[in-house]
Every structure is written in structure tokens, then in C-alpha cells.
Design an enzyme around this catalytic site. Structure first.
Site, PDB file in Angstrom:
ATOM      1  N   ASP A  53      13.504  -2.517  34.855  1.00 22.59           N
ATOM      2  CA  ASP A  53      13.248  -3.946  35.369  1.00 22.59           C
ATOM      3  C   ASP A  53      12.097  -4.496  34.408  1.00 22.59           C
ATOM      4  O   ASP A  53      11.694  -5.786  34.471  1.00 22.59           O
ATOM      5  CB  ASP A  53      12.904  -4.018  36.814  1.00 22.59           C
ATOM      6  CG  ASP A  53      11.542  -3.131  37.212  1.00 22.59           C
ATOM      7  OD1 ASP A  53      10.876  -2.482  36.356  1.00 22.59           O
ATOM      8  OD2 ASP A  53      10.843  -3.172  38.159  1.00 22.59           O
ATOM      9  N   SER A  54      11.755  -3.721  33.498  1.00 20.55           N
ATOM     10  CA  SER A  54      11.034  -4.362  32.437  1.00 20.55           C
ATOM     11  C   SER A  54      11.688  -5.430  31.669  1.00 20.55           C
ATOM     12  O   SER A  54      11.317  -6.351  30.918  1.00 20.55           O
ATOM     13  CB  SER A  54      10.594  -3.328  31.239  1.00 20.55           C
ATOM     14  OG  SER A  54      11.622  -2.467  30.898  1.00 20.55           O
TER      15      SER A  54
ATOM     16  N   ASP B 266      16.931   0.885  37.199  1.00 20.00           N
ATOM     17  CA  ASP B 266      15.895   0.553  38.200  1.00 20.00           C
ATOM     18  C   ASP B 266      16.191  -0.176  39.181  1.00 20.00           C
ATOM     19  O   ASP B 266      17.048  -1.116  39.302  1.00 20.00           O
ATOM     20  CB  ASP B 266      14.758  -0.358  37.392  1.00 20.00           C
ATOM     21  CG  ASP B 266      13.638   0.424  36.816  1.00 20.00           C
ATOM     22  OD1 ASP B 266      13.473   1.665  37.444  1.00 20.00           O
ATOM     23  OD2 ASP B 266      12.818  -0.066  36.054  1.00 20.00           O
TER      24      ASP B 266
ATOM     25  N   LYS C 100      16.233   4.300  39.675  1.00 17.76           N
ATOM     26  CA  LYS C 100      14.849   4.658  39.811  1.00 17.76           C
ATOM     27  C   LYS C 100      14.127   4.036  40.608  1.00 17.76           C
ATOM     28  O   LYS C 100      14.558   2.530  40.826  1.00 17.76           O
ATOM     29  CB  LYS C 100      14.376   4.569  38.245  1.00 17.76           C
ATOM     30  CG  LYS C 100      13.089   4.760  38.124  1.00 17.76           C
ATOM     31  CD  LYS C 100      12.420   5.092  36.703  1.00 17.76           C
ATOM     32  CE  LYS C 100      11.960   3.955  36.003  1.00 17.76           C
ATOM     33  NZ  LYS C 100      10.843   3.047  36.290  1.00 17.76           N
TER      34      LYS C 100
ATOM     35  N   GLU D 163       3.759   7.054  34.693  1.00 19.09           N
ATOM     36  CA  GLU D 163       3.197   6.297  33.634  1.00 19.09           C
ATOM     37  C   GLU D 163       1.782   5.837  33.565  1.00 19.09           C
ATOM     38  O   GLU D 163       1.296   5.849  34.617  1.00 19.09           O
ATOM     39  CB  GLU D 163       4.101   4.712  34.127  1.00 19.09           C
ATOM     40  CG  GLU D 163       3.675   3.501  33.047  1.00 19.09           C
ATOM     41  CD  GLU D 163       4.271   2.390  33.143  1.00 19.09           C
ATOM     42  OE1 GLU D 163       5.108   2.468  34.141  1.00 19.09           O
ATOM     43  OE2 GLU D 163       4.267   1.327  32.635  1.00 19.09           O
TER      44      GLU D 163
END
Ligand code: KIV
Length: 280
Positions: free
Chosen positions: A43-44, A82, A112, A181
Site C-alpha cells: 500500500d506504499s 497489502d 499482508k 519494519e
């Protein structure tokens, strides 16, 4: 042959897994051709493709649209998509419904989602529906407002204990992999050793079972802020900028298109067409 969840899990403790993000068909084809093991339609997308300030505005429709393109390009890589903000936080039912939509409509191999102990019930329900899940703990960008910014997680004793508990909870819920992360290397190593799930690090050091990067970051696609953990393998921004500038100049000087790039027409046809009264 497409990589499976078992091919990936077999790599735990041996050959590290490579993962990159992709959001479109051509990038997916190139990443796939390079033999990268996993592709994440992150979703970046919101930041690097759509120009949003953060990932919060990304929708399930956005993820499906880009996910479909990536899945058409990836032949051997294991594709993970995502689940965006508010597609699973609201309830277990929403989580299963949206995970199901993403799988059915894109043909990806897993979803994810961000969060640990608090979202273990969502992970369990999605896994029970037959959908492989990658969990994501540590810095979770969908909670940027609650975290007060993008910061390294797990540095204090309390935070580190919470991360260990998160890793245990998502593993027990059935996640086959865990994205870590912005976590200190020694803590990521401890988590990797204590879980049977595959740990995939981003800013979490070299002891994880695999690594993931946003492809624009590792290609130097933009000249903005680059996090400390990113290694740049190219400087696409300067290559693209130079090419665009040369093209602009060529257009203005009529040095493009050259004769070799144009199509011809027979003189007789032109003569037939020529009407002196229409000429300037
Ligand atoms: O959305 C994304 O690209 C991600 C990576 C940063 C792991 O979740």
C-alpha cells in the site's frame, strides 16, 4: 513454475528470500525475470505511485487494480497484496471478505496486513478461509498518526517485549511470514530465531530470513528523502531527468524525429493531393 508457500518456508535458516514491491505490469515482468522470489503490491502505492502523503487513503479497489496488473506480469514470483487501511481493522468479517476479494479478483498468492496481538483474530480467520497471510509488525505505516511519525520500533524493553509478543501471536494465528519494519537488528535476529514463520526485514538488519525494499527507493527513482536502510542500486531519477531534457530539446530543435524514424509517401500521390489554392 510459480514459487509456493512451501518453497519459501523451506528457505528458513538457509538461503535468504528476496522480495521487492511492484505496482504495475512492466515492473512486475522485470522483477520476475530477475528471479526475485516474492513481489509485494504494497500500500506504499499511495506514496510512491499516487502521490499521497501516507498510505491511509489507499482503497481495496486501488489494491485490486494494481494487484491485477502485477499478477499478469509475475510468472514465477509469489505475489503478496497489502490489505489497505480500514479493510480489516473494522471486524473479522470485513477482514475475511476483503482478503477474499483481493485473492479472487487479482489471482495473487497471499495478503499482508499490519498489526500484531490486536489483529491475530483477523489473521486466524483469513488463514482458516484458505488464504495465506503475511503479517507486518514493527513500524506499521497505517498507524503513523498513532505512532507519532515513522520511527524505529522496539528500542525500549517494553516495546521489544511487545514486538516479541506480536511475533508469537501472528505466528500462532497462522501467518506464514512476518514483515519486520524498522526494528533493531539484534531484536529482529531474536524474533527470527524464535519463530517458525519466515521473517522478511525492511530496516531490520541481515539476520532476517529475507529482505524487502520498495523498488523506487532501491532504483533511486525519486530524489527525495531516502531512509537509512535503503541501498540504492541505480540512480533512475537522474537518468530519466536527463532523457526528458534531451527529448524536450530535440522537440524544440526538430532534431527528433530523424529521417530514419519517419514514414514516406510516393511523390505521385503527393502531387495528386497538392491543391495550390489550399497552400498557405
Ligand atoms: O507497503 C509496502 O511497501 C510495505 C513494505 C514497506 C514492506 O509494506
Amino acid at each position: 513454475m510459480r514459487k509456493t508457500i512451501f518453497d519459501l518456508l523451506d528457505r528458513k535458516g538457509s538461503l535468504p528470500v528476496s522480495m521487492l514491491t511492484a505496482y504495475d505490469y512492466h515492473t512486475a515482468c522485470t522483477i520476475d525475470e530477475a528471479g526475485i522470489d516474492m513481489i509485494l503490491v504494497g500500500d506504499s502505492l499511495g506514496n510512491v505511485m499516487l502521490g499521497y502523503e501516507n498510505t491511509l487513503a489507499v482503497t481495496v479497489e486501488d489494491m485490486i487494480h494494481h494487484g491485477k496488473a502485477v499478477c499478469r506480469g509475475a510468472k514465477q514470483a509469489f505475489v503478496v497484496i497489502d490489505m489497505p487501511f480500514m479493510s480489516y481493522q473494522t471486524s473479522v468479517e470485513d477482514a475475511v471478505r476483503n482478503a477474499g476479494r483481493i485473492m479472487k479478483e487479482t489471482n495473487c498468492q497471499a495478503v499482508k496486513l499490519e498489526g500484531g496481538v490486536e489483529y491475530a483474530d483477523r489473521i486466524k480467520a483469513i488463514v482458516e478461509a484458505g488464504i495465506p497471510v503475511v503479517a507486518h509488525i514493527g513500524l506499521t505505516p497505517q498507524s503513523v498518526n498513532a505512532m507519532g511519525g515513522y520511527r524505529v520500533q522496539g528500542k525500549s524493553l517494553e516495546q521489544a517485549q511487545k514486538l516479541l509478543a506480536d511475533a508469537k501471536a501472528v505466528e500462532e494465528a497462522g501467518a506464514f511470514a512476518i514483515t519486520l519494519e524498522c526494528v533493531p537488528e539484534a531484536l529482529a535476529k531474536m524474533i527470527t530465531e524464535q519463530t517458525s514463520a519466515l521473517t522478511i526485514g525492511i530496516g531490520a538488519g541481515k539476520y532476517c530470513d529475507g529482505q524487502v525494499l520498495v523498488y523506487q527507493d532501491m532504483l533511486g527513482y525519486n530524489d527525495g528523502f531516502i531512509p537509512k536502510f535503503v541501498k540504492q542500486y541505480a540512480n533512475l531519477h537522474s537518468i530519466m531527468l536527463q532523457a526528458f531534457k534531451e527529448y524536450k530539446q530535440d522537440c524544440e530543435l526538430r532534431t527528433f524525429p530523424e529521417n530514419s524514424r519517419t514514414y514516406s509517401i510516393k511523390e505521385e500521390v503527393l502531387e495528386e493531393l497538392f491543391q495550390p489554392e489550399l497552400a498557405y
